[in-house]
Enzyme design. Sequence first.
Site, PDB file in Angstrom:
ATOM      1  N   ASN A   1     -18.988  46.682 -17.523  1.00  0.00           N
ATOM      2  CA  ASN A   1     -19.603  46.104 -18.603  1.00  0.00           C
ATOM      3  C   ASN A   1     -18.486  45.316 -19.336  1.00  0.00           C
ATOM      4  O   ASN A   1     -17.379  45.617 -19.174  1.00  0.00           O
ATOM      5  CB  ASN A   1     -20.130  47.054 -19.644  1.00  0.00           C
ATOM      6  CG  ASN A   1     -19.108  48.012 -20.148  1.00  0.00           C
ATOM      7  OD1 ASN A   1     -18.987  49.088 -19.562  1.00  0.00           O
ATOM      8  ND2 ASN A   1     -18.507  47.684 -21.139  1.00  0.00           N
TER       9      ASN A   1
ATOM     10  N   LYS B   1     -12.229  59.147 -19.542  1.00  0.00           N
ATOM     11  CA  LYS B   1     -11.187  58.201 -19.819  1.00  0.00           C
ATOM     12  C   LYS B   1      -9.888  59.011 -19.185  1.00  0.00           C
ATOM     13  O   LYS B   1      -9.514  59.908 -19.633  1.00  0.00           O
ATOM     14  CB  LYS B   1     -10.552  57.732 -21.198  1.00  0.00           C
ATOM     15  CG  LYS B   1     -11.937  57.065 -21.758  1.00  0.00           C
ATOM     16  CD  LYS B   1     -11.795  56.468 -23.279  1.00  0.00           C
ATOM     17  CE  LYS B   1     -12.754  55.463 -23.682  1.00  0.00           C
ATOM     18  NZ  LYS B   1     -12.791  55.073 -25.180  1.00  0.00           N
TER      19      LYS B   1
ATOM     20  N   LYS C   1     -19.130  46.807 -29.864  1.00  0.00           N
ATOM     21  CA  LYS C   1     -18.565  47.840 -31.039  1.00  0.00           C
ATOM     22  C   LYS C   1     -19.376  47.482 -32.248  1.00  0.00           C
ATOM     23  O   LYS C   1     -19.571  46.306 -32.690  1.00  0.00           O
ATOM     24  CB  LYS C   1     -17.265  47.284 -31.335  1.00  0.00           C
ATOM     25  CG  LYS C   1     -16.213  47.831 -30.189  1.00  0.00           C
ATOM     26  CD  LYS C   1     -16.058  49.501 -30.281  1.00  0.00           C
ATOM     27  CE  LYS C   1     -14.976  49.773 -29.202  1.00  0.00           C
ATOM     28  NZ  LYS C   1     -14.857  50.918 -29.220  1.00  0.00           N
TER      29      LYS C   1
ATOM     30  N   GLU D   1     -22.863  55.034 -28.154  1.00  0.00           N
ATOM     31  CA  GLU D   1     -21.813  56.139 -28.017  1.00  0.00           C
ATOM     32  C   GLU D   1     -20.858  56.519 -29.190  1.00  0.00           C
ATOM     33  O   GLU D   1     -20.750  55.703 -29.956  1.00  0.00           O
ATOM     34  CB  GLU D   1     -20.628  55.129 -27.101  1.00  0.00           C
ATOM     35  CG  GLU D   1     -19.283  55.830 -26.608  1.00  0.00           C
ATOM     36  CD  GLU D   1     -18.576  55.094 -25.829  1.00  0.00           C
ATOM     37  OE1 GLU D   1     -19.166  54.204 -24.849  1.00  0.00           O
ATOM     38  OE2 GLU D   1     -17.363  55.131 -26.002  1.00  0.00           O
TER      39      GLU D   1
ATOM     40  N   ASN E   1     -17.803  54.788 -32.619  1.00  0.00           N
ATOM     41  CA  ASN E   1     -16.371  55.389 -32.454  1.00  0.00           C
ATOM     42  C   ASN E   1     -16.339  56.436 -33.842  1.00  0.00           C
ATOM     43  O   ASN E   1     -15.455  56.839 -34.478  1.00  0.00           O
ATOM     44  CB  ASN E   1     -15.324  54.410 -32.893  1.00  0.00           C
ATOM     45  CG  ASN E   1     -14.904  53.566 -31.566  1.00  0.00           C
ATOM     46  OD1 ASN E   1     -15.184  52.232 -31.579  1.00  0.00           O
ATOM     47  ND2 ASN E   1     -14.516  54.252 -30.720  1.00  0.00           N
TER      48      ASN E   1
ATOM     49  N   ASP F   1     -21.096  51.074 -29.435  1.00  0.00           N
ATOM     50  CA  ASP F   1     -20.167  52.100 -29.719  1.00  0.00           C
ATOM     51  C   ASP F   1     -19.602  52.141 -31.184  1.00  0.00           C
ATOM     52  O   ASP F   1     -19.126  51.364 -31.626  1.00  0.00           O
ATOM     53  CB  ASP F   1     -18.739  52.131 -28.875  1.00  0.00           C
ATOM     54  CG  ASP F   1     -17.777  53.145 -28.791  1.00  0.00           C
ATOM     55  OD1 ASP F   1     -18.218  54.087 -29.504  1.00  0.00           O
ATOM     56  OD2 ASP F   1     -16.819  53.106 -28.125  1.00  0.00           O
TER      57      ASP F   1
ATOM     58  N   ASP G   1     -17.951  60.128 -26.408  1.00  0.00           N
ATOM     59  CA  ASP G   1     -16.361  59.860 -25.871  1.00  0.00           C
ATOM     60  C   ASP G   1     -15.356  60.568 -26.577  1.00  0.00           C
ATOM     61  O   ASP G   1     -14.850  61.619 -25.834  1.00  0.00           O
ATOM     62  CB  ASP G   1     -16.373  58.428 -26.279  1.00  0.00           C
ATOM     63  CG  ASP G   1     -15.060  57.725 -25.927  1.00  0.00           C
ATOM     64  OD1 ASP G   1     -14.168  58.582 -25.351  1.00  0.00           O
ATOM     65  OD2 ASP G   1     -14.727  56.687 -26.390  1.00  0.00           O
TER      66      ASP G   1
HETATM   67 MG   LIG Z   1     -15.843  54.929 -27.204  1.00  0.00          MG
END
Ligand SMILES: [Mg+2]
Length: 371
Positions: free
Chosen positions: A124, A259, A150, A207, A183, A181, A235
């Site tokens: 992506n 990750k 984001k 996410e 965060n 995402d 995540d």
């Molecule tokens: Mg993330």
Amino acid sequence: MQRLGQRRRDLLGLDHAKLNGCRTGCAHGDQANHRSGRADDHRFSWSTLRGVPAELFCYALALRTRFRGITERQGMIWRGAAGWAEWSPFLDYAGAELVPWLRAADEAAERGWPAPLRTEIPVNSTVPAVGPQDAYAIAQSAGCRSAKVKVAERSQSLVEDAARIAAVRDALGPSGKIRIDANGAWSVAEALDAIAQLAQFDLEYVEQPCATVEELADLRRRLARAGLNVPIAADESIRRVKDPYQVAAQEAADIAVLKVQPLGGVRACLQIAKRIGLPVVVSSALETSIGIRAGLALAAALPELPYACGLNTVALLKADLVTEPLLAVDGVISLRDLVVEESAIDRHRPNHQVEKFWQARLVQTRELAGG
Ligand SMILES: [Mg+2]
């Protein structure tokens, strides 16, 4: 090469055995490589790259846009028997949290990758918290069918998030996939409200909408009660916790984002993927192509790869350290070996203070890792 030679001499002021995890004797390279420096140079595990001694290098690369609160990415690279490794823990990681990042680098340098099951990895594009025009341009120019956007950036509003996502939807068309995402920035109530409003853009998943595993589990229950069928991906709740399996145990996520660096390497991630019982998305830690190569190795070795991977993030950097950066072409990145460009290493060398910081950080982490 003159500056590289100088850097070599600079590094001789450090304990190379600690830096490279070489306790006694020299496992790699030969005495001819130990051309200068102190009497204990023999302990330094220098390897060779086309006859040229290779060692540790620090880098500092500017980002195209502020991302994750930073404008410059820093880290270290080195070459071992199996290839180049990147060690670039984010600056908000400290102490024992840095050890898995080092295990990942050691794996890249000394062991290399498991056998790949595929050679092309769908990826992506990644859209930072920019305005709609820039978001459109990033999503369109990347050539990917999926975009990660984001959201929940500090000082920005949900209206700005919605405008950015709408622009990306315009760029990708109705068949494109959009994941967002946060965060971990939203409370459960904020996440519920935001997802209710943003679901109109047909989200592939959200996410890390909230910070904790408990909040994610609560949010999933509330989304189900509200009839909002938007999957949740974890995540930070996997890479920054003691037990990455809690997200599955508490039914806190539908998807696991893995990750390589923060989780201790490709093989460690394969183990997590096997045990966690959730579909996996491989994502980057905003590395140079050297670190991205490890993410591609994981994506290539997973038995199943149902989602595009967040590995096109070299596009967020203004420069790279290899001759042919690992960037998507027609939405995929092909597995290939890298050619590290020494002139690029030289160009992107940080100042002395930053280098000393990273060298000390590596020595401390090596000690924490037990050599
Ligand atoms: Mg993330």
